[in-house]
Design an enzyme around this catalytic site. Structure first.
Site, PDB file in Angstrom:
ATOM      1  N   HIS A 283       1.016  -1.687   0.510  1.00  8.29           N
ATOM      2  CA  HIS A 283       0.398   0.106   0.080  1.00  8.29           C
ATOM      3  C   HIS A 283       0.725   1.361   0.062  1.00  8.29           C
ATOM      4  O   HIS A 283       2.054   1.160   0.430  1.00  8.29           O
ATOM      5  CB  HIS A 283      -1.316  -0.203   1.178  1.00  8.29           C
ATOM      6  CG  HIS A 283      -1.825  -1.000   1.207  1.00  8.29           C
ATOM      7  ND1 HIS A 283      -3.197  -1.093   1.550  1.00  8.29           N
ATOM      8  CD2 HIS A 283      -2.252  -2.035   0.103  1.00  8.29           C
ATOM      9  CE1 HIS A 283      -3.615  -1.680   1.275  1.00  8.29           C
ATOM     10  NE2 HIS A 283      -3.069  -2.487   0.462  1.00  8.29           N
ATOM     11  N   GLU A 285       0.661   3.139   1.968  1.00 12.48           N
ATOM     12  CA  GLU A 285       1.735   4.173   3.467  1.00 12.48           C
ATOM     13  C   GLU A 285       2.535   3.016   3.852  1.00 12.48           C
ATOM     14  O   GLU A 285       3.279   3.852   4.209  1.00 12.48           O
ATOM     15  CB  GLU A 285       0.027   3.690   4.592  1.00 12.48           C
ATOM     16  CG  GLU A 285      -0.870   5.212   4.207  1.00 12.48           C
ATOM     17  CD  GLU A 285      -1.725   4.378   3.470  1.00 12.48           C
ATOM     18  OE1 GLU A 285      -3.053   4.652   3.283  1.00 12.48           O
ATOM     19  OE2 GLU A 285      -1.950   3.227   2.316  1.00 12.48           O
ATOM     20  N   CYS A 310      -6.003   1.515   5.608  1.00  9.06           N
ATOM     21  CA  CYS A 310      -6.988   0.254   6.060  1.00  9.06           C
ATOM     22  C   CYS A 310      -6.193  -0.180   7.460  1.00  9.06           C
ATOM     23  O   CYS A 310      -5.253   0.391   7.868  1.00  9.06           O
ATOM     24  CB  CYS A 310      -6.265  -0.679   4.849  1.00  9.06           C
ATOM     25  SG  CYS A 310      -4.388  -1.655   4.371  1.00  9.06           S
ATOM     26  N   CYS A 313      -2.530  -1.093   7.119  1.00 13.75           N
ATOM     27  CA  CYS A 313      -1.528  -0.032   7.282  1.00 13.75           C
ATOM     28  C   CYS A 313      -2.141   1.042   8.754  1.00 13.75           C
ATOM     29  O   CYS A 313      -1.485   1.473   9.073  1.00 13.75           O
ATOM     30  CB  CYS A 313      -1.634   1.535   6.184  1.00 13.75           C
ATOM     31  SG  CYS A 313      -1.682   0.193   4.678  1.00 13.75           S
TER      32      CYS A 313
END
Length: 357
Positions: A283, A285, A310, A313
Site C-alpha cells: 500500500h 502508506e 486500511c 496500514c
C-alpha cells in the site's frame, strides 16, 4: 488579488465582474487591448517579446475618472480605472497588490502569461450552455443561431477576427484555458442564483493563489497516486515532518516484481482461477514508511493519504511513530482504523479542500 475574467459570449463575464465590484474589487480597463505578439516555444524569447511591447506603449499611466468609459461598461456601473497600456496596468496592480482588482480585458495568451507570473493574479473562466448563451444575447437585432455559433467558434478556437469587445488573441479562448485557476458554469436562470453560487465559491480566498499546507501535501499525494500500478485503485501517500517531505509512496507490487497492472498480483487481477490468491501489492502508506524508516519518521510526523488507511496500514502507521494522519477519501474500514488510532493517540482528520465547482 487581481482577477481576470475570460469566457464565452453570453456566459456572464460582466455579471461576475459586477458581483466582484460590489464586493469591493476595483474594475480596471485597457484602452489598448489588441496585443499582437509572435508566438514562440522559447520562454525567454517570449518574455523579451512581451516586455518589449509593454515598454513601448504610451507614457501615460492611467486616465482619470473623467475619461471616456470603456465601451464594455454600460451606464450606471462602477467607473473603472482606465490604463493606456498593459505595462502600466501591470505596474499599477503590482505596486498595489494588496488591493483587489478585476478586469475582463486580458484576452490573449501572451498577455495573460505575463500577468500570471504574479502571485496575486488569478484567471477565472466563465461558460454556459450554448443555447442559453444564444438566448441571452438576443436583442432588437438578433443573430441567427448559425451566425452566433460561427462567431463563437472563431473566438473559442481562434480566427483572424472576433466580434467587438471579445478579442481572445491569436489562439482563441481555448489557448487561455490551461492558465485558468477557477472555472464557473453559469447555467443559472437568474442573477440571484448566480450570486448565491459565487458566494459559495469564495472567489477572493487567498488559498486559490497559495494553498495551505494540507492542500499542498494532499495535492502531492494525489500526484504520487498517478504512479500506482495497482489494478484496484490508485493511492498516494506523503510523509511529512515540520512541513518538509520525508518520503513519498504509492501502491503497487514490490520492487523487482512484475507490476500489478501487468499481471504481477493475481489477487488484484482476480479471475476464477485466482480467487484464493494473496495480494502482493504494497500500500502507498507502507511504501512511504518503508522508504523513510523509523529513524527518519522522527517525532510529530504527519502522513497525508488521498485515501483513508486500511486496518493493516493503520497498525504500521502507529508502530512507525506517526502522530497525525490526514486523509481525503473514505474507505470501508474507517471505523476500525479510527478506533485504533484513537487508542494509540494518533490524531486523524479529513482534508476539506477549497470549494471547486
Amino acid at each position: 488579488m487581481f482577477i481576470a475574467i475570460v469566457g464565452t459570449r453570453g456566459s456572464g463575464k460582466s455579471t461576475v465582474e459586477d458581483y466582484l465590484v460590489a464586493k469591493g474589487f476595483t474594475p480596471v480597463r485597457l484602452t489598448w487591448k489588441d496585443l499582437e505578439l509572435p508566438m514562440t516555444t522559447d520562454a525567454k524569447t517570449a518574455d523579451v517579446n512581451i516586455s518589449g511591447v509593454l515598454e513601448k506603449q504610451p507614457s501615460c499611466s492611467f486616465l482619470n475618472m473623467h475619461s471616456p468609459i470603456s465601451p464594455t461598461f454600460s451606464p450606471g456601473r462602477s467607473i473603472p480605472l482606465i490604463f493606456a497600456s498593459p505595462g502600466h496596468l501591470l505596474e499599477h496592480v503590482t505596486e498595489n497588490w494588496l488591493t483587489n482588482f478585476v478586469t475582463v480585458d486580458l484576452a490573449s495568451v501572451p498577455l495573460v502569461n505575463h500577468f500570471a507570473k504574479r502571485p496575486f493574479f488569478m484567471l477565472v473562466n466563465i461558460d454556459a450552455p450554448l443555447l442559453q448563451r444564444y438566448r441571452r444575447l438576443q436583442g432588437p437585432v438578433s443573430l441567427s443561431l448559425e451566425e452566433f455559433v460561427r462567431q463563437d467558434d472563431e473566438c473559442v478556437f481562434g480566427a483572424n477576427t472576433c466580434p467587438p469587445n471579445h478579442e481572445q488573441g491569436q489562439r482563441g479562448l481555448r489557448g487561455i484555458i490551461p492558465l485558468v485557476k477557477l472555472n464557473i458554469i453559469n447555467a443559472f436562470q437568474s442573477i440571484s442564483e448566480l450570486h448565491c453560487h459565487l458566494d459559495s465559491l469564495d472567489m477572493a480566498s487567498t488559498e486559490r493563489l497559495r494553498p495551505r499546507w494540507d492542500t499542498y501535501f494532499m495535492t502531492l499525494a494525489d500526484l504520487a497516486s498517478q504512479r500506482s500500478n495497482c489494478m484496484k485503485r490508485r493511492v498516494g501517500a506523503i510523509l511529512v515532518r515540520e512541513n518538509r517531505i520525508v518520503a513519498t509512496g504509492y501502491n503497487g507490487t514490490p520492487r523487482g516484481v512484475t507490476n500489478c497492472n501487468e499481471g504481477g498480483c493475481a489477487r488484484c487481477n482476480r479471475t476464477s482461477t485466482t480467487d484464493d490468491a494473496e495480494c502482493l501489492c504494497l500500500h502507498a502508506e507502507e511504501n512511504a514508511l518503508l522508504e523513510a524508516g523509523r529513524d527518519r519518521v522522527g517525532s510529530n510526523a504527519i502522513l497525508f493519504c488521498n485515501t483513508c488507511p486500511c486496518l493493516k496500514c493503520t497498525i504500521k502507521i502507529i508502530q512507525s511513530g506517526v502522530k497525525t494522519v490526514v486523509y481525503n477519501l473514505s474507505y470501508k474500514v474507517d471505523d476500525a482504523s479510527a478506533k485504533l488510532f484513537q487508542e494509540a493517540g494518533v490524531k486523524v482528520r479529513r482534508h476539506v479542500p477549497p470549494t471547486v465547482p
